[in-house]
Write a protein that holds these residues in place. Sequence first.
Motif, PDB file in Angstrom:
ATOM      1  N   TYR A 464      33.478  41.260  36.645  1.00 56.02           N
ATOM      2  CA  TYR A 464      32.160  41.217  36.003  1.00 56.02           C
ATOM      3  C   TYR A 464      31.074  41.282  37.073  1.00 56.02           C
ATOM      4  O   TYR A 464      31.356  41.684  38.209  1.00 56.02           O
ATOM      5  CB  TYR A 464      32.038  39.990  35.093  1.00 56.02           C
ATOM      6  CG  TYR A 464      32.273  38.643  35.749  1.00 56.02           C
ATOM      7  CD1 TYR A 464      33.566  38.171  36.020  1.00 56.02           C
ATOM      8  CD2 TYR A 464      31.202  37.811  36.097  1.00 56.02           C
ATOM      9  CE1 TYR A 464      33.774  36.931  36.611  1.00 56.02           C
ATOM     10  CE2 TYR A 464      31.405  36.567  36.685  1.00 56.02           C
ATOM     11  CZ  TYR A 464      32.685  36.135  36.938  1.00 56.02           C
ATOM     12  OH  TYR A 464      32.896  34.910  37.530  1.00 56.02           O
ATOM     13  N   HIS A 465      29.850  40.900  36.723  1.00 58.28           N
ATOM     14  CA  HIS A 465      28.721  41.007  37.649  1.00 58.28           C
ATOM     15  C   HIS A 465      28.873  40.002  38.796  1.00 58.28           C
ATOM     16  O   HIS A 465      28.995  38.792  38.557  1.00 58.28           O
ATOM     17  CB  HIS A 465      27.424  40.748  36.881  1.00 58.28           C
ATOM     18  CG  HIS A 465      26.190  41.164  37.626  1.00 58.28           C
ATOM     19  ND1 HIS A 465      25.816  40.608  38.830  1.00 58.28           N
ATOM     20  CD2 HIS A 465      25.256  42.100  37.330  1.00 58.28           C
ATOM     21  CE1 HIS A 465      24.698  41.178  39.242  1.00 58.28           C
ATOM     22  NE2 HIS A 465      24.338  42.094  38.354  1.00 58.28           N
ATOM     23  N   ALA A 466      28.862  40.495  40.027  1.00 61.16           N
ATOM     24  CA  ALA A 466      29.113  39.606  41.165  1.00 61.16           C
ATOM     25  C   ALA A 466      28.033  38.521  41.297  1.00 61.16           C
ATOM     26  O   ALA A 466      28.320  37.424  41.790  1.00 61.16           O
ATOM     27  CB  ALA A 466      29.220  40.419  42.456  1.00 61.16           C
ATOM     28  N   GLY A 467      26.815  38.799  40.830  1.00 61.87           N
ATOM     29  CA  GLY A 467      25.781  37.759  40.854  1.00 61.87           C
ATOM     30  C   GLY A 467      26.150  36.596  39.936  1.00 61.87           C
ATOM     31  O   GLY A 467      25.989  35.417  40.291  1.00 61.87           O
ATOM     32  N   ASP A 468      26.667  36.935  38.761  1.00 60.40           N
ATOM     33  CA  ASP A 468      27.150  35.893  37.842  1.00 60.40           C
ATOM     34  C   ASP A 468      28.341  35.150  38.437  1.00 60.40           C
ATOM     35  O   ASP A 468      28.517  33.947  38.218  1.00 60.40           O
ATOM     36  CB  ASP A 468      27.563  36.513  36.498  1.00 60.40           C
ATOM     37  CG  ASP A 468      26.375  37.011  35.702  1.00 60.40           C
ATOM     38  OD1 ASP A 468      25.254  36.501  35.904  1.00 60.40           O
ATOM     39  OD2 ASP A 468      26.573  37.929  34.868  1.00 60.40           O
ATOM     40  N   TYR A 469      29.141  35.897  39.178  1.00 61.06           N
ATOM     41  CA  TYR A 469      30.316  35.292  39.829  1.00 61.06           C
ATOM     42  C   TYR A 469      29.881  34.245  40.871  1.00 61.06           C
ATOM     43  O   TYR A 469      30.445  33.148  40.948  1.00 61.06           O
ATOM     44  CB  TYR A 469      31.141  36.421  40.451  1.00 61.06           C
ATOM     45  CG  TYR A 469      32.296  36.021  41.346  1.00 61.06           C
ATOM     46  CD1 TYR A 469      33.505  35.583  40.817  1.00 61.06           C
ATOM     47  CD2 TYR A 469      32.185  36.127  42.738  1.00 61.06           C
ATOM     48  CE1 TYR A 469      34.572  35.250  41.652  1.00 61.06           C
ATOM     49  CE2 TYR A 469      33.246  35.811  43.569  1.00 61.06           C
ATOM     50  CZ  TYR A 469      34.438  35.370  43.026  1.00 61.06           C
ATOM     51  OH  TYR A 469      35.482  35.042  43.856  1.00 61.06           O
ATOM     52  N   PHE A 470      28.836  34.576  41.650  1.00 61.83           N
ATOM     53  CA  PHE A 470      28.345  33.597  42.633  1.00 61.83           C
ATOM     54  C   PHE A 470      27.824  32.347  41.921  1.00 61.83           C
ATOM     55  O   PHE A 470      28.080  31.215  42.353  1.00 61.83           O
ATOM     56  CB  PHE A 470      27.222  34.197  43.495  1.00 61.83           C
ATOM     57  CG  PHE A 470      27.642  35.388  44.307  1.00 61.83           C
ATOM     58  CD1 PHE A 470      28.944  35.540  44.734  1.00 61.83           C
ATOM     59  CD2 PHE A 470      26.720  36.386  44.638  1.00 61.83           C
ATOM     60  CE1 PHE A 470      29.340  36.647  45.477  1.00 61.83           C
ATOM     61  CE2 PHE A 470      27.102  37.490  45.380  1.00 61.83           C
ATOM     62  CZ  PHE A 470      28.409  37.625  45.796  1.00 61.83           C
ATOM     63  N   GLN A 471      27.091  32.563  40.827  1.00 63.23           N
ATOM     64  CA  GLN A 471      26.574  31.410  40.067  1.00 63.23           C
ATOM     65  C   GLN A 471      27.732  30.577  39.518  1.00 63.23           C
ATOM     66  O   GLN A 471      27.677  29.343  39.525  1.00 63.23           O
ATOM     67  CB  GLN A 471      25.682  31.908  38.914  1.00 63.23           C
ATOM     68  CG  GLN A 471      24.978  30.783  38.165  1.00 63.23           C
ATOM     69  CD  GLN A 471      23.989  30.035  39.060  1.00 63.23           C
ATOM     70  OE1 GLN A 471      23.133  30.638  39.692  1.00 63.23           O
ATOM     71  NE2 GLN A 471      24.132  28.706  39.136  1.00 63.23           N
ATOM     72  N   HIS A 472      28.766  31.261  39.061  1.00 63.96           N
ATOM     73  CA  HIS A 472      29.939  30.554  38.538  1.00 63.96           C
ATOM     74  C   HIS A 472      30.553  29.670  39.632  1.00 63.96           C
ATOM     75  O   HIS A 472      30.920  28.519  39.381  1.00 63.96           O
ATOM     76  CB  HIS A 472      30.957  31.570  38.012  1.00 63.96           C
ATOM     77  CG  HIS A 472      32.188  30.965  37.406  1.00 63.96           C
ATOM     78  ND1 HIS A 472      32.132  30.095  36.336  1.00 63.96           N
ATOM     79  CD2 HIS A 472      33.504  31.087  37.731  1.00 63.96           C
ATOM     80  CE1 HIS A 472      33.373  29.713  36.030  1.00 63.96           C
ATOM     81  NE2 HIS A 472      34.214  30.308  36.861  1.00 63.96           N
TER      82      HIS A 472
END
Length: 602
Positions: A464-472
């Motif tokens: 998925y979106h790597a930005g969302d992954y960092f937030q996760h």
Amino acid sequence: MQQPPTSHPRLLAWVDEVAAMTTPDRIVWCDGSEAEWTGITDALVDSGALVRLDPAKKPNSFWARTDPGDVARVEERTFICSVDEADAGPTNNWMAPAEMKTTMTELYRGCMRGRTMYVVPFCMGPLDAPQPMFGVELTDSPYVVASMRIMTRMGAGVLTALEEAEADFVPALHSVGAPLSPGEEDVAWPCNETKYISHFPETREIWSFGSGYGGNSLLGKKCYALRIASVAARDEGWLAEHMLIMKLTSPEGQVRYIAGAFPSACGKTNLAMLEPTLPGWKVETVGDDIAWMRFGSDGRLWATNPEFGLFGVAPGTDFHTNPNAMRTLAQGNSVFTNVALTDDGDIWWEGMGSPPPHLTDWKNQDWTPDSTTPSSHPNSRFCTPIAQCPILADEYHDPRGVPIDAILFGGRRKTTVPLVTEARDWVHGVYLGATLSSETTAAAVGQVGVVRRDPMAMLPFIGYHAGDYFQHWIDMAKGASGDAAKLPKVFYVNWFRRGDDGRFLWPGFGENSRVLKWIVERLDGKGEAVETAIGHVPTPNALDVTGLDITPEDLAAVLEVDRDEWLAEIPQVTEWFTKFGDKLPAVLWAELDALRARLADA
Ligand code: GTP
Ligand code: SPV
Ligand code: MN
């Protein structure tokens, strides 16, 4: 036609649907038995697709050669087909699901003609897990079936469990994309120049076409256990990571569990099976490539290895670097792909002692030590049961997994990055992971040796979106219920720093136990470190180098934090972070600002 050995409605309907599209000559439901393995490998030997190795040297083991154009993962042909393009993010290729399905349906139509379609029920992780993670792969490649039997829990037991639990499964469709006309003779490694490795994250489906190479075709591994699982993990509050898992016991008997994310072909298998050079230390293997991690009710992060085998880089593996891998392979029951064959029916690859006078290379050509090309492809692999690993930890079998004390991020960098750095806290650790950089390797098609960002060693695997992954990742800290002491400590390692003359400054492999010792000391609140702009780095005398052949100059060089080199990273990280727009967590920008400020003061 064989009567399907299940009444699972979705599975039956899906098998019918795929058979109607791909029109195989026959359908075989795999039971995972010894007899089935023997039948499949015998047939592959008869057809010339596999060569049986000398049973006295490698019992029940085989030599495989791929098409020279099908040797590695194809990142340019890998797609995350989320409904919304924005959900795939800037690091993935995207196509609308309907469009991809239309395109691939055209390719799949009639693609199994003249072949057998195998139904391979598999489970990632133990079958006795609270929620077993089922998948079913449909494939027209018997090589894939044999490999899946090594790499996953596979067969009749899985099918029964799936049916009894009335559970759902990840449908994973694979074809080499090489139909046979009546009477047409098969080639040793059928594949198609057109390749698609497609993932449908919302419907949790995988469609793969055109390649037989492991990462593209053994769909339980990268496609399911990383790309699809990372999406499930985001939704359900856990992590699916490209990590080794090891159990480390100190001479005093204290046990620590360590997970480590290094990009493809950057040392996970080797670290997971390490034989410490420091006396009294003991390493046991839990996993070498994939970790699924969840917070327990105790507020600690618990990791399991969903795999059943090792699919490891062959070159560089020998009794000096990775003796436990060699012992694992000596037991046989393995498939070797794109390595060299010796005249006496064994395998050989670069890095395995001195070469014999004659070999058959991975392209089936005569090879001698005078040859100018390597005998084995740099991404040649062994595929072998993890149960054969002599240092497999008992905890491997436990569906609860192991509580992680430390997470290592690491890459392959000739310069800049010191041997080991400790993060200040969780968010700084996420920053280190998010900015991880490494030289590309032969594990993926493309140029080798180019430095690129590979966040958490997951660049090709985040579904998925790597930005969302960092937030996760940042949000995961909540799992420790406000007790930061329960979070794993994060470290950043680099075994690959080089001197001006191009040599590795650090001997690596078993000697990495010296770095592990320092890490354990830091976990215990001991271990000398200097606080640098980039984090805590050991002082030269904090590392136990007893008996190690390293000059004080090299030791200082491998630990050095060079202000100018780090200043040069800042614009690169800025450019990297800018890719993620609004999705880049503000705390990571703050980490970058703080680093810039510390470097300015340094
Ligand atoms: P994937 O299976 O592709 O995910 O790779 P991996 O991270 O498991 O990499 P692996 O352990 O197979 O190592 C890849 C290559 O790096 C091999 O050729 C190893 O010999 C080499 N390597 C591993 N550890 C070290 C080390 O500490 N120092 C040096 N110099 N080389 C290493
Ligand atoms: C990798 O490339 O990270 C691997 C090998 O572990 S493969 O399974 O082929 O992707
Ligand atoms: Mn890997």
